[in-house]
Design a protein around this motif. Structure first.
Motif, PDB file in Angstrom:
ATOM      1  N   LEU A 191     -21.247   5.417   5.384  1.00  0.00           N
ATOM      2  CA  LEU A 191     -20.035   5.260   4.587  1.00  0.00           C
ATOM      3  C   LEU A 191     -20.114   3.983   3.765  1.00  0.00           C
ATOM      4  O   LEU A 191     -20.558   2.940   4.239  1.00  0.00           O
ATOM      5  N   GLN A 192     -19.660   4.068   2.525  1.00  0.00           N
ATOM      6  CA  GLN A 192     -19.653   2.920   1.624  1.00  0.00           C
ATOM      7  C   GLN A 192     -18.297   2.238   1.577  1.00  0.00           C
ATOM      8  O   GLN A 192     -18.134   1.220   0.900  1.00  0.00           O
ATOM      9  N   VAL A 193     -17.298   2.792   2.264  1.00  0.00           N
ATOM     10  CA  VAL A 193     -15.966   2.195   2.374  1.00  0.00           C
ATOM     11  C   VAL A 193     -15.704   1.955   3.850  1.00  0.00           C
ATOM     12  O   VAL A 193     -15.878   2.860   4.670  1.00  0.00           O
ATOM     13  N   PHE A 194     -15.287   0.747   4.199  1.00  0.00           N
ATOM     14  CA  PHE A 194     -15.107   0.382   5.596  1.00  0.00           C
ATOM     15  C   PHE A 194     -13.620   0.232   5.921  1.00  0.00           C
ATOM     16  O   PHE A 194     -12.792   0.020   5.021  1.00  0.00           O
ATOM     17  N   GLU A 195     -13.309   0.337   7.210  1.00  0.00           N
ATOM     18  CA  GLU A 195     -11.930   0.193   7.650  1.00  0.00           C
ATOM     19  C   GLU A 195     -11.389  -1.162   7.214  1.00  0.00           C
ATOM     20  O   GLU A 195     -11.991  -2.204   7.454  1.00  0.00           O
ATOM     21  N   GLY A 196     -10.241  -1.139   6.548  1.00  0.00           N
ATOM     22  CA  GLY A 196      -9.628  -2.357   6.020  1.00  0.00           C
ATOM     23  C   GLY A 196      -9.887  -2.569   4.539  1.00  0.00           C
ATOM     24  O   GLY A 196      -9.203  -3.366   3.895  1.00  0.00           O
ATOM     25  N   ASP A 197     -10.887  -1.854   3.987  1.00  0.00           N
ATOM     26  CA  ASP A 197     -11.164  -1.966   2.556  1.00  0.00           C
ATOM     27  C   ASP A 197     -10.112  -1.220   1.745  1.00  0.00           C
ATOM     28  O   ASP A 197      -9.404  -0.330   2.258  1.00  0.00           O
ATOM     29  N   ILE A 198     -10.017  -1.560   0.469  1.00  0.00           N
ATOM     30  CA  ILE A 198      -9.180  -0.784  -0.438  1.00  0.00           C
ATOM     31  C   ILE A 198      -9.678   0.660  -0.442  1.00  0.00           C
ATOM     32  O   ILE A 198     -10.875   0.917  -0.495  1.00  0.00           O
ATOM     33  N   MET A 199      -8.749   1.604  -0.362  1.00  0.00           N
ATOM     34  CA  MET A 199      -9.110   3.015  -0.240  1.00  0.00           C
ATOM     35  C   MET A 199      -9.604   3.558  -1.575  1.00  0.00           C
ATOM     36  O   MET A 199      -8.854   4.095  -2.389  1.00  0.00           O
ATOM     37  N   ASP A 200     -10.905   3.387  -1.801  1.00  0.00           N
ATOM     38  CA  ASP A 200     -11.565   3.870  -3.011  1.00  0.00           C
ATOM     39  C   ASP A 200     -11.952   5.321  -2.778  1.00  0.00           C
ATOM     40  O   ASP A 200     -12.963   5.628  -2.147  1.00  0.00           O
ATOM     41  N   SER A 222      -9.841   5.009  -7.452  1.00  0.00           N
ATOM     42  CA  SER A 222     -10.951   4.119  -7.127  1.00  0.00           C
ATOM     43  C   SER A 222     -10.477   2.711  -6.791  1.00  0.00           C
ATOM     44  O   SER A 222     -11.240   1.902  -6.253  1.00  0.00           O
ATOM     45  N   ARG A 223      -9.207   2.412  -7.094  1.00  0.00           N
ATOM     46  CA  ARG A 223      -8.646   1.102  -6.778  1.00  0.00           C
ATOM     47  C   ARG A 223      -7.603   1.176  -5.656  1.00  0.00           C
ATOM     48  O   ARG A 223      -6.875   0.219  -5.426  1.00  0.00           O
ATOM     49  N   GLY A 224      -7.556   2.307  -4.948  1.00  0.00           N
ATOM     50  CA  GLY A 224      -6.660   2.436  -3.804  1.00  0.00           C
ATOM     51  C   GLY A 224      -5.279   2.954  -4.130  1.00  0.00           C
ATOM     52  O   GLY A 224      -4.426   3.041  -3.243  1.00  0.00           O
ATOM     53  N   TYR A 225      -5.021   3.337  -5.369  1.00  0.00           N
ATOM     54  CA  TYR A 225      -3.706   3.882  -5.749  1.00  0.00           C
ATOM     55  C   TYR A 225      -3.784   5.404  -5.619  1.00  0.00           C
ATOM     56  O   TYR A 225      -4.134   6.109  -6.567  1.00  0.00           O
ATOM     57  N   LEU A 230      -8.026   1.620   3.660  1.00  0.00           N
ATOM     58  CA  LEU A 230      -8.563   2.576   4.626  1.00  0.00           C
ATOM     59  C   LEU A 230      -8.208   2.113   6.031  1.00  0.00           C
ATOM     60  O   LEU A 230      -8.482   0.965   6.409  1.00  0.00           O
ATOM     61  N   GLY A 231      -7.610   3.004   6.794  1.00  0.00           N
ATOM     62  CA  GLY A 231      -7.259   2.689   8.174  1.00  0.00           C
ATOM     63  C   GLY A 231      -8.383   3.069   9.125  1.00  0.00           C
ATOM     64  O   GLY A 231      -9.501   2.581   9.008  1.00  0.00           O
ATOM     65  N   ARG A 232      -8.116   3.981  10.020  1.00  0.00           N
ATOM     66  CA  ARG A 232      -9.069   4.390  11.043  1.00  0.00           C
ATOM     67  C   ARG A 232      -9.884   5.585  10.559  1.00  0.00           C
ATOM     68  O   ARG A 232      -9.342   6.530   9.992  1.00  0.00           O
TER      69      ARG A 232
END
Length: 521
Positions: free
Chosen positions: A102-111, A48-51, A82-84
């Motif tokens: 989507l609740q996660v956008f390109e460039g956001d931490i990959m949650d 959830s924190r991109g790890y 998050l990339g493309r």
């Protein structure tokens, strides 16, 4: 036996915060499942924190008296963004209609956990089906994850033209067009026209779920409807026309607050039950009384919907709460409050079946106007055509449409001074069912329903609920937005309903068969 469970090597989170995921108790028997479940929860927390890469190794240290301390050693990877994002297979649905869910956008931490919920929201739309797990492509240099989501458009355009017969509407001819994805924009458009022996209507409605590209919905409808159910006890014929407009705003992932305005002009004609003729006076002809008026109401409401499919759900929950304020500053002929609440829960059982439970309730309360002194025992300020009468495939299956209304301990119904049958000012309906997917679009359901309505002054005791059980066959075809249903219901306690003189006005049958298109809840 468990000694201590500790976490070592964590720099992103405090070790003691992660140790809480292990639901163990010192001195209790050792369980590898407890350790595995705790590590799974820690992994989800890191994701959830991109790890997206985190490695855990539990090491056991034996102590006297068969006690084991467990040290979970963590090796943390890098944080990814998050990339493309790409959608494929959406030939009709516009890309932004899917992307905006989507609740996660390109460039956001990959949650990853939020991303999973986002895919669920896309599935909830009902017109784009994700066919397989997304394809994740990790770029170790840029520390990004590109995602390709593969699916297909599903047909949510429903067109009907022709003639038919249903148990509720009798013979009819109709034209109907409904779509939940108008021009691929995600808008809802409906046009319905029907002429028949019992039911006639014209409806046109439209709603935009993302007005101005914000999570704000706007909609409206115009309608003109008439029906004739004079063969039901307390026979009713009714015409109504009006207009509705609504505005909604998304609060969270599954939450929506809305405000609704409606204006309706209604004329209802009820069969009346006058006192019996004196001996030798012959039979009295069937008589009717007409009640009419306009209702102008504003209704704020809250809705939560986490169902996995809007047409054929198998998991999730739906909650609705609303308070309608009619009359007063909004005009119209009646001033009252209408409280409504419902909660529905779907619980999957394996891959082919699920349980479903539903609870609906409502209450009417007048707050202004003059009580008619001729009417005793109920509030005449409430419009007769707004009072609750339940029963049928949309509420309590196994009963005829509108055949459940308030009765006393001697099975006697209640009437206005003119002899029109009274509905309740409160109602409660409970539905439960077990649904099994047989093959393809065919499903079978076993149900138990209960419900009743009560007049002012009556106690809404659970023992007074009318109960039914039965089986239902459902066929979900692509050309319909709701299942075809064949319902065989059993009234568990049929009654002979009487007027105040003791004359039977309705004899309930033990069994009932209904055909319909739609859902109970």
């Amino acid at each position: 036996y468990f000694g201590k469970v500790t976490v070592e090597g964590s720099t992103v989170f405090r070790p003691e915060a992660l140790e809480r995921f292990f639901g163990y108790k010192a001195g209790k028997p050792m369980s590898q499942k407890v350790i595995a479940d705790g590590m799974k929860a820690i992994d989800a927390t890191y994701r959830s924190r991109g790890y997206i890469y985190v490695f855990m190794n539990p090491e056991n240290t034996e102590k006297p008296k068969h006690v084991v301390d467990v040290a979970v050693k963590i090796t943390e990877g890098d944080q990814y963004r998050l990339g493309r994002i790409e959608f494929t297979g959406n030939k009709t649905t516009r890309d932004k209609v899917l992307r905006r869910e989507l609740q996660v956008f390109e460039g956001d931490i990959m949650d990853m956990e939020t991303f999973k919920k986002s895919l669920f929201k896309v599935t909830q739309l009902g017109y784009y089906k994700i066919e397989e797990d997304p394809d994740f492509r990790v770029n170790a240099e840029k520390k990004t994850v590109d995602v390709s989501i593969k699916g297909t458009d599903t047909n949510r355009n429903e067109v009907q033209f022709g003639a038919g017969y249903s148990q509720l509407d009798g013979l009819f001819g109709q034209f109907q067009f409904n779509t939940r994805n108008f021009l691929g924009r995600g808008d809802t458009l409906g046009l319905q026209f029907q002429r028949g022996s019992r039911s006639n209507f014209f409806d046109i409605s439209f709603s935009e779920p993302w007005f101005l590209d914000k999570r704000m919905s706007v909609g409206g409808s115009i309608f003109d409807r008439s029906l004739d159910y004079t063969d039901v006890a307390g026979g009713l014929s009714e015409t109504s026309k009006g207009v509705n407009v609504s505005l909604g705003y998304g609060l969270g992932l599954f939450d929506l607050f809305s405000i609704f305005y409606g204006f309706t002009d209604t004329t209802s004609t009820y069969q009346v039950y006058p006192p019996p003729a004196p001996p030798g006076g012959g039979y009295l002809p069937i008589a009717y009384a007409t009640y009419a008026g306009t209702i102008s109401a504003v209704t704020p409401g809250y809705r939560y919907d986490s169902r996995n499919d809007p047409f054929d759900p198998t998991r999730g929950m739906k909650i609705g709460l609303s308070v309608s304020v009619a009359g007063g500053p909004f005009g119209g002929d009646f001033s009252y409050l209408k409280l409504s609440a419902n909660i529905t829960r779907y619980i999957p059982v394996g891959k082919k079946s699920n349980f479903a439970f539903n609870l609906d309730m409502g209450m009417l309360r007048a707050y202004s106007g003059e009580q008619d002194p001729a009417e005793v025992g109920y509030d005449s300020r409430l419009p007769l055509f707004e009072r609750y009468r339940i029963g049928g495939d949309r509420s309590v299956r196994g009963f005829k449409f509108g055949s459940i209304y308030p009765i006393d301990s001697q099975n006697k119904a209640f009437f206005t001074s003119a002899g029109a049958l009274l509905g309740g000012d409160r109602f409660l309906v409970f539905n439960s069912e077990y649904v099994y997917a047989v093959a393809g679009p065919l499903k079978l359901a076993v149900f138990f329903d209960a419900g009743n309505t009560w007049l002012e002054g009556q106690s809404p005791a659970l023992g007074s609920l009318r109960k039914s059980t039965g089986v239902e066959m459902r066929i979900l075809l692509p050309i319909f937005q709701a299942p075809l249903r064949f319902i065989y219901g059993i009234n568990l306690q049929p009654k002979d309903i009487k007027d105040q003189a003791g004359t039977v006005i309705q004899s309930e049958s033990r069994t009932d068969f209904e055909f319909s298109i739609g859902t109970t809840f």
